[in-house]
Design a protein around this motif. Structure first.
Motif, PDB file in Angstrom:
ATOM      1  N   PRO A   1       0.812  -1.225   0.000  1.00 30.96           N
ATOM      2  CA  PRO A   1       0.000   0.000   0.000  1.00 30.96           C
ATOM      3  C   PRO A   1       0.842   1.271   0.000  1.00 30.96           C
ATOM      4  O   PRO A   1       0.487   2.261  -0.655  1.00 30.96           O
ATOM      5  CB  PRO A   1      -0.823  -0.121   1.292  1.00 30.96           C
ATOM      6  N   VAL A   2       1.972   1.269   0.718  1.00 27.79           N
ATOM      7  CA  VAL A   2       2.809   2.465   0.791  1.00 27.79           C
ATOM      8  C   VAL A   2       3.415   2.780  -0.567  1.00 27.79           C
ATOM      9  O   VAL A   2       3.327   3.908  -1.066  1.00 27.79           O
ATOM     10  CB  VAL A   2       3.923   2.291   1.845  1.00 27.79           C
ATOM     11  N   LEU A   3       4.036   1.782  -1.190  1.00 27.89           N
ATOM     12  CA  LEU A   3       4.658   2.021  -2.495  1.00 27.89           C
ATOM     13  C   LEU A   3       3.618   2.334  -3.556  1.00 27.89           C
ATOM     14  O   LEU A   3       3.852   3.158  -4.447  1.00 27.89           O
ATOM     15  CB  LEU A   3       5.477   0.795  -2.912  1.00 27.89           C
ATOM     16  N   THR A   4       2.463   1.681  -3.474  1.00 28.63           N
ATOM     17  CA  THR A   4       1.392   1.957  -4.434  1.00 28.63           C
ATOM     18  C   THR A   4       0.937   3.407  -4.315  1.00 28.63           C
ATOM     19  O   THR A   4       0.770   4.108  -5.322  1.00 28.63           O
ATOM     20  CB  THR A   4       0.203   1.017  -4.204  1.00 28.63           C
ATOM     21  N   ASP A   5       0.749   3.880  -3.081  1.00 25.30           N
ATOM     22  CA  ASP A   5       0.337   5.268  -2.874  1.00 25.30           C
ATOM     23  C   ASP A   5       1.404   6.238  -3.365  1.00 25.30           C
ATOM     24  O   ASP A   5       1.081   7.304  -3.928  1.00 25.30           O
ATOM     25  CB  ASP A   5       0.043   5.523  -1.394  1.00 25.30           C
ATOM     26  N   MET A   6       2.680   5.890  -3.163  1.00 19.21           N
ATOM     27  CA  MET A   6       3.759   6.750  -3.653  1.00 19.21           C
ATOM     28  C   MET A   6       3.703   6.858  -5.172  1.00 19.21           C
ATOM     29  O   MET A   6       3.895   7.936  -5.746  1.00 19.21           O
ATOM     30  CB  MET A   6       5.111   6.200  -3.206  1.00 19.21           C
TER      31      MET A   6
ATOM     32  N   ALA B   1      -1.818  -2.743 -11.204  1.00 23.29           N
ATOM     33  CA  ALA B   1      -2.029  -1.769 -12.275  1.00 23.29           C
ATOM     34  C   ALA B   1      -3.384  -1.083 -12.133  1.00 23.29           C
ATOM     35  O   ALA B   1      -3.523   0.116 -12.389  1.00 23.29           O
ATOM     36  CB  ALA B   1      -1.926  -2.458 -13.634  1.00 23.29           C
ATOM     37  N   LYS B   2      -4.372  -1.846 -11.689  1.00 21.75           N
ATOM     38  CA  LYS B   2      -5.711  -1.283 -11.495  1.00 21.75           C
ATOM     39  C   LYS B   2      -5.682  -0.184 -10.440  1.00 21.75           C
ATOM     40  O   LYS B   2      -6.373   0.838 -10.565  1.00 21.75           O
ATOM     41  CB  LYS B   2      -6.669  -2.394 -11.081  1.00 21.75           C
ATOM     42  N   LYS B   3      -4.890  -0.371  -9.400  1.00 19.97           N
ATOM     43  CA  LYS B   3      -4.801   0.632  -8.333  1.00 19.97           C
ATOM     44  C   LYS B   3      -4.168   1.930  -8.836  1.00 19.97           C
ATOM     45  O   LYS B   3      -4.435   3.003  -8.297  1.00 19.97           O
ATOM     46  CB  LYS B   3      -4.012   0.074  -7.157  1.00 19.97           C
ATOM     47  N   LEU B   4      -3.316   1.821  -9.859  1.00 22.13           N
ATOM     48  CA  LEU B   4      -2.706   3.019 -10.426  1.00 22.13           C
ATOM     49  C   LEU B   4      -3.701   3.818 -11.270  1.00 22.13           C
ATOM     50  O   LEU B   4      -3.499   5.011 -11.502  1.00 22.13           O
ATOM     51  CB  LEU B   4      -1.496   2.648 -11.288  1.00 22.13           C
ATOM     52  N   ALA B   5      -4.745   3.152 -11.712  1.00 24.32           N
ATOM     53  CA  ALA B   5      -5.711   3.778 -12.621  1.00 24.32           C
ATOM     54  C   ALA B   5      -6.739   4.586 -11.833  1.00 24.32           C
ATOM     55  O   ALA B   5      -7.931   4.263 -11.793  1.00 24.32           O
ATOM     56  CB  ALA B   5      -6.390   2.710 -13.477  1.00 24.32           C
ATOM     57  N   THR B   6      -6.275   5.657 -11.192  1.00 24.97           N
ATOM     58  CA  THR B   6      -7.153   6.441 -10.330  1.00 24.97           C
ATOM     59  C   THR B   6      -7.881   7.554 -11.075  1.00 24.97           C
ATOM     60  O   THR B   6      -8.886   8.058 -10.583  1.00 24.97           O
ATOM     61  CB  THR B   6      -6.341   7.062  -9.183  1.00 24.97           C
ATOM     62  N   ALA B   7      -7.370   7.953 -12.228  1.00 25.14           N
ATOM     63  CA  ALA B   7      -8.020   9.027 -12.984  1.00 25.14           C
ATOM     64  C   ALA B   7      -9.351   8.530 -13.556  1.00 25.14           C
ATOM     65  O   ALA B   7      -9.516   7.333 -13.826  1.00 25.14           O
ATOM     66  CB  ALA B   7      -7.110   9.505 -14.112  1.00 25.14           C
ATOM     67  N   PRO B   8     -10.305   9.436 -13.748  1.00 26.96           N
ATOM     68  CA  PRO B   8     -11.634   9.023 -14.269  1.00 26.96           C
ATOM     69  C   PRO B   8     -11.554   8.318 -15.614  1.00 26.96           C
ATOM     70  O   PRO B   8     -12.390   7.472 -15.926  1.00 26.96           O
ATOM     71  CB  PRO B   8     -12.381  10.362 -14.387  1.00 26.96           C
TER      72      PRO B   8
ATOM     73  N   ILE C   1       2.865   0.941 -20.091  1.00 26.26           N
ATOM     74  CA  ILE C   1       3.419  -0.382 -19.814  1.00 26.26           C
ATOM     75  C   ILE C   1       4.056  -0.352 -18.434  1.00 26.26           C
ATOM     76  O   ILE C   1       4.940   0.453 -18.173  1.00 26.26           O
ATOM     77  CB  ILE C   1       4.439  -0.784 -20.897  1.00 26.26           C
ATOM     78  N   VAL C   2       3.607  -1.233 -17.550  1.00 19.13           N
ATOM     79  CA  VAL C   2       3.972  -1.168 -16.133  1.00 19.13           C
ATOM     80  C   VAL C   2       4.797  -2.385 -15.720  1.00 19.13           C
ATOM     81  O   VAL C   2       4.463  -3.520 -16.060  1.00 19.13           O
ATOM     82  CB  VAL C   2       2.706  -1.103 -15.245  1.00 19.13           C
ATOM     83  N   ASP C   3       5.880  -2.121 -14.974  1.00 16.24           N
ATOM     84  CA  ASP C   3       6.659  -3.205 -14.375  1.00 16.24           C
ATOM     85  C   ASP C   3       7.115  -2.750 -12.995  1.00 16.24           C
ATOM     86  O   ASP C   3       7.091  -1.563 -12.672  1.00 16.24           O
ATOM     87  CB  ASP C   3       7.865  -3.552 -15.242  1.00 16.24           C
ATOM     88  N   TYR C   4       7.530  -3.709 -12.182  1.00 18.19           N
ATOM     89  CA  TYR C   4       7.997  -3.366 -10.841  1.00 18.19           C
ATOM     90  C   TYR C   4       9.397  -2.759 -10.881  1.00 18.19           C
ATOM     91  O   TYR C   4       9.698  -1.826 -10.148  1.00 18.19           O
ATOM     92  CB  TYR C   4       7.992  -4.612  -9.951  1.00 18.19           C
ATOM     93  N   SER C   5      10.244  -3.291 -11.744  1.00 19.27           N
ATOM     94  CA  SER C   5      11.612  -2.777 -11.831  1.00 19.27           C
ATOM     95  C   SER C   5      12.095  -2.869 -13.266  1.00 19.27           C
ATOM     96  O   SER C   5      11.591  -3.657 -14.061  1.00 19.27           O
ATOM     97  CB  SER C   5      12.548  -3.562 -10.906  1.00 19.27           C
ATOM     98  N   VAL C   6      13.093  -2.041 -13.574  1.00 19.01           N
ATOM     99  CA  VAL C   6      13.691  -2.054 -14.900  1.00 19.01           C
ATOM    100  C   VAL C   6      15.199  -2.181 -14.751  1.00 19.01           C
ATOM    101  O   VAL C   6      15.802  -1.517 -13.911  1.00 19.01           O
ATOM    102  CB  VAL C   6      13.307  -0.783 -15.693  1.00 19.01           C
ATOM    103  N   VAL C   7      15.795  -3.067 -15.532  1.00 23.16           N
ATOM    104  CA  VAL C   7      17.238  -3.273 -15.510  1.00 23.16           C
ATOM    105  C   VAL C   7      17.854  -2.700 -16.782  1.00 23.16           C
ATOM    106  O   VAL C   7      18.488  -1.653 -16.770  1.00 23.16           O
ATOM    107  CB  VAL C   7      17.593  -4.769 -15.348  1.00 23.16           C
TER     108      VAL C   7
END
Length: 231
Positions: free
Chosen positions: A74-79, A121-128, A180-186
């Motif tokens: 939840p913390v990182l998602t909110d950030m 990814a759904k949690k990031l979709a906060t805009a209308p 395009i969403v990922d947790y980390s990028v190398v």
């Protein structure tokens, strides 16, 4: 088992607390935790810098996020949500009322995108005008791994193993901004391969941007700023 689980959760809480302290320390520099920064080496926006396989607070918190931990997730998602408007393409899409579709990447051994990754990814979709898009799949799982500590080799590996794309989803959202969403990028190779697969679809003018929670040290510099901070 309960003792182990409790200790594990405690480490998750401590990691998040340290991470938040470090983010506060560096927020004035705009380098970590408060904005997404475009890494030109990987063509990916990321919020944090981490050192892979280290015990730094950011790295531990990111690992817990990927595992769906109740404390760090939840913390990182909110950030991430709070910083989304620092991505110019996302800000412009929101201002223009353009649809935004957050599309998580496949994990290496998966044929379809995991439900928990779609949920993130759904949690990031906060805009209308935002939503999640289940875009990528494979007919067969990858059995080999990308080379370690070899960015050019990783880019080549992923370019030869592009995921498949659900064409109907693309057609239904052809006027959207795909994130395009990922947790980390190398190396950026995984995201680049997904973007290439998406652009292979016979639809002109697709708008695509790549986003990761964290950029690994090898994709930016030898030493992460995490190492310069006290936990």
């Amino acid at each position: 088992t309960h003792l182990v689980a409790g200790a594990d959760a405690g480490r998750g809480v401590k990691a998040v607390q340290c991470m938040m302290q470090n983010a506060t320390v560096t927020a004035a520099e705009g380098t970590r935790g408060d904005k997404f920064v475009l890494d030109e080496n990987t063509s990916t926006y990321s919020l944090l810098n981490v050192v892979p396989a280290s015990s730094s607070p950011d790295t531990v918190s990111l690992r817990y996020l990927k595992q769906g931990d109740d404390h760090s997730a939840p913390v990182l998602t909110d950030m991430c949500i709070d910083a989304l408007l620092t991505v110019p393409e996302i800000d412009a899409a929101i201002q223009a009322g353009t649809k935004i579709r957050f599309a998580p990447l496949l994990r290496r051994d998966e044929l379809k995108v995991r439900e928990d990754d779609l949920a993130f990814a759904k949690k990031l979709a906060t805009a209308p005008n935002a939503d999640v898009a289940d875009l990528f799949y494979r007919d067969e799982p990858l059995t080999d791994k990308a080379p370690y500590n070899n960015n050019s080799g990783r880019i080549k590996y992923h370019s030869e193993r592009k995921p498949l794309v659900h064409r109907k989803v693309v057609e239904e959202n052809s006027d959207a901004l795909f994130v395009i969403v990922d947790y980390s990028v190398v190396s950026g190779g995984k995201g680049a391969a997904a973007e290439a697969a998406l652009r292979d679809e016979p639809i002109n003018g697709l708008k695509i941007v790549r986003l990761a929670v964290a950029s690994c040290a090898s994709s930016r510099r030898k030493m992460s700023q995490t190492d310069l901070l006290k936990p």
